[in-house]
Design a protein around this motif. Structure first.
Motif, PDB file in Angstrom:
ATOM      1  N   PHE A  92      -3.663  -0.734  -1.810  1.00  0.00           N
ATOM      2  CA  PHE A  92      -3.297  -1.515  -3.006  1.00  0.00           C
ATOM      3  C   PHE A  92      -2.357  -0.751  -3.958  1.00  0.00           C
ATOM      4  O   PHE A  92      -1.959  -1.294  -4.988  1.00  0.00           O
ATOM      5  N   MET A  93      -1.996   0.464  -3.616  1.00  0.00           N
ATOM      6  CA  MET A  93      -1.155   1.279  -4.508  1.00  0.00           C
ATOM      7  C   MET A  93       0.308   0.920  -4.301  1.00  0.00           C
ATOM      8  O   MET A  93       0.777   0.806  -3.177  1.00  0.00           O
ATOM      9  N   ASN A  94       1.006   0.782  -5.411  1.00  0.00           N
ATOM     10  CA  ASN A  94       2.359   0.223  -5.410  1.00  0.00           C
ATOM     11  C   ASN A  94       3.377   1.307  -5.777  1.00  0.00           C
ATOM     12  O   ASN A  94       3.657   1.545  -6.959  1.00  0.00           O
ATOM     13  N   ILE A  95       3.915   1.933  -4.748  1.00  0.00           N
ATOM     14  CA  ILE A  95       4.939   2.977  -4.917  1.00  0.00           C
ATOM     15  C   ILE A  95       6.189   2.505  -4.177  1.00  0.00           C
ATOM     16  O   ILE A  95       6.393   2.831  -3.009  1.00  0.00           O
ATOM     17  N   PRO A  96       7.029   1.708  -4.835  1.00  0.00           N
ATOM     18  CA  PRO A  96       8.220   1.229  -4.127  1.00  0.00           C
ATOM     19  C   PRO A  96       9.230   2.365  -3.898  1.00  0.00           C
ATOM     20  O   PRO A  96       9.322   3.292  -4.702  1.00  0.00           O
ATOM     21  N   HIS A 101       0.865  -1.179   0.000  1.00  0.00           N
ATOM     22  CA  HIS A 101       0.000   0.000   0.000  1.00  0.00           C
ATOM     23  C   HIS A 101       0.901   1.227   0.000  1.00  0.00           C
ATOM     24  O   HIS A 101       2.104   1.124   0.199  1.00  0.00           O
ATOM     25  N   ASP A 102       0.302   2.387  -0.193  1.00  0.00           N
ATOM     26  CA  ASP A 102       1.123   3.601  -0.260  1.00  0.00           C
ATOM     27  C   ASP A 102       0.660   4.644   0.747  1.00  0.00           C
ATOM     28  O   ASP A 102      -0.543   4.858   0.919  1.00  0.00           O
ATOM     29  N   THR A 103       1.648   5.287   1.367  1.00  0.00           N
ATOM     30  CA  THR A 103       1.365   6.426   2.255  1.00  0.00           C
ATOM     31  C   THR A 103       2.108   7.687   1.812  1.00  0.00           C
ATOM     32  O   THR A 103       2.072   8.691   2.514  1.00  0.00           O
ATOM     33  N   LEU A 104       2.762   7.634   0.660  1.00  0.00           N
ATOM     34  CA  LEU A 104       3.678   8.723   0.285  1.00  0.00           C
ATOM     35  C   LEU A 104       3.081   9.763  -0.650  1.00  0.00           C
ATOM     36  O   LEU A 104       3.573  10.886  -0.717  1.00  0.00           O
ATOM     37  N   MET A 115      -4.214   7.585 -16.690  1.00  0.00           N
ATOM     38  CA  MET A 115      -3.170   8.149 -17.546  1.00  0.00           C
ATOM     39  C   MET A 115      -1.780   7.649 -17.163  1.00  0.00           C
ATOM     40  O   MET A 115      -0.806   7.901 -17.884  1.00  0.00           O
ATOM     41  N   VAL A 116      -1.670   6.985 -16.014  1.00  0.00           N
ATOM     42  CA  VAL A 116      -0.441   6.274 -15.627  1.00  0.00           C
ATOM     43  C   VAL A 116      -0.902   4.915 -15.092  1.00  0.00           C
ATOM     44  O   VAL A 116      -2.057   4.773 -14.672  1.00  0.00           O
ATOM     45  N   PRO A 117      -0.040   3.884 -15.094  1.00  0.00           N
ATOM     46  CA  PRO A 117      -0.508   2.507 -14.820  1.00  0.00           C
ATOM     47  C   PRO A 117      -0.652   2.166 -13.338  1.00  0.00           C
ATOM     48  O   PRO A 117      -0.430   1.037 -12.940  1.00  0.00           O
ATOM     49  N   ILE A 118      -1.081   3.144 -12.519  1.00  0.00           N
ATOM     50  CA  ILE A 118      -1.195   2.887 -11.084  1.00  0.00           C
ATOM     51  C   ILE A 118      -2.366   1.958 -10.781  1.00  0.00           C
ATOM     52  O   ILE A 118      -2.373   1.251  -9.782  1.00  0.00           O
ATOM     53  N   ASN A 119      -3.397   1.944 -11.683  1.00  0.00           N
ATOM     54  CA  ASN A 119      -4.525   1.029 -11.540  1.00  0.00           C
ATOM     55  C   ASN A 119      -4.409  -0.140 -12.518  1.00  0.00           C
ATOM     56  O   ASN A 119      -5.407  -0.627 -13.049  1.00  0.00           O
ATOM     57  N   GLY A 120      -3.168  -0.579 -12.751  1.00  0.00           N
ATOM     58  CA  GLY A 120      -2.935  -1.705 -13.654  1.00  0.00           C
ATOM     59  C   GLY A 120      -2.475  -1.236 -15.022  1.00  0.00           C
ATOM     60  O   GLY A 120      -2.725  -0.098 -15.436  1.00  0.00           O
TER      61      GLY A 120
END
Lengths: 195, 195
Positions: free
Chosen positions: A134-138, A85-88, A177-182
């Motif tokens: 569910f957001m993937n910000i490594p 998940h993302d908090t950033l 517009m960016v692949p954050i939702n797949g």
């Protein structure tokens, strides 16, 4: 189960001890999540207070998410989504889409929060930085961040238990517009239930 | 050079093109930093918007720090402090010190921001998550965070150039209960100048 329509937000009251189960119905949908104290919505879940409270960027099962007054408001009690998940990152807003080249109005999580609270007769005191389920910000090498598709699978879920009476707002992120939702860049509906 | 007294805050107006040079006089002092648009203080520097704009957690020389409307407000143009700053952690506040066991009032950066703006006849619309200059919060293995002393040396500095007319607020963090302001846990004064 209640639907969070694709590109839209929903809010619900949650009493202390109740839990909200947020389901990634199709597996690739980010759900921006906020919580506000029912007694005083100027107290709300805060990512910048939570990170130092839990000593991590990403909350894990057992962690309490705390408010801007450093009190637990939600606790992550169940997570079979892969734990990413993302908090950033801020909620998307009209300026985000303008910068991405969108010339007309684009649905966005900031406006979805306001609309969801308006349905309860409320107005957000500000737009807190959300818990992006569910957001993937490594974070790479302790500094660089990337924007990747979710690792969650269809039907996987997260359960958040209320540690105080609160209002939880959820937005099925309309980012296409960016692949954050797949990689298909197709926002979908998600679901939640009170358990 | 203007002193930011130990444990206190100061605010100053900065016109577009002017820069503020923030000096870590004794080398171990964190300076919480905020910026608000002069024309409308509901627009302010936002760490959650900046991280995604720059693709990093820690801004580097050349990076623009953006507002909650995603417009550049300050730009990091000089940094000889070692380049370690924090964007992850909330300003300290009375609740932080209460949780650390402080039974009486403790100076804190949140109140320092309010007091510094009050000297200009203003009131912060909210307490944005600050740019914590010189603060050393490493991200380990992409998730865990630690609280370490600054790496900066006495007299080292950071220069931030205004990309719009703004008010910059600086707080010499009064944290003396964890070693974020050095292992001696002794908050000191810092300095700034308009250049």
């Amino acid at each position: 189960m209640i639907q969070i329509p694709a590109r839209r937000g929903k809010a619900t009251r949650l009493l202390q001890g109740q839990s909200v189960k947020v389901i990634n119905t199709h597996g690739q949908q980010v759900v921006d999540t906020w919580a506000f104290a029912l007694a005083d919505i100027t107290e709300f879940m805060s990512m910048e207070h939570t990170r130092i409270a839990i000593g991590r960027i990403i909350p894990a099962v057992g962690d309490a998410l705390v408010t801007n007054r450093r009190r637990p408001i939600l606790r992550l009690v169940e997570d079979n989504s892969g734990g990413i998940h993302d908090t950033l990152v801020a909620a998307c807003d009209r300026w985000r889409y303008e910068l991405l080249g969108c010339a007309t109005y684009h649905d966005n999580c900031t406006d979805n929060l306001a609309a969801a609270l308006a349905e309860l007769g409320l107005s957000p005191p500000e737009t807190p930085s959300p818990l992006n389920l569910f957001m993937n910000i490594p974070v790479i090498d302790g500094n660089r961040i990337d924007v990747l598709p979710p690792v969650s699978t269809p039907g996987s879920f997260v359960t958040l238990r209320a540690e105080m009476d609160c209002i939880v707002a959820l937005s099925a992120c309309p980012q296409d517009m960016v692949p954050i939702n797949g990689l298909a860049m197709t926002p979908t509906e998600a679901h939640f239930g009170i358990v």
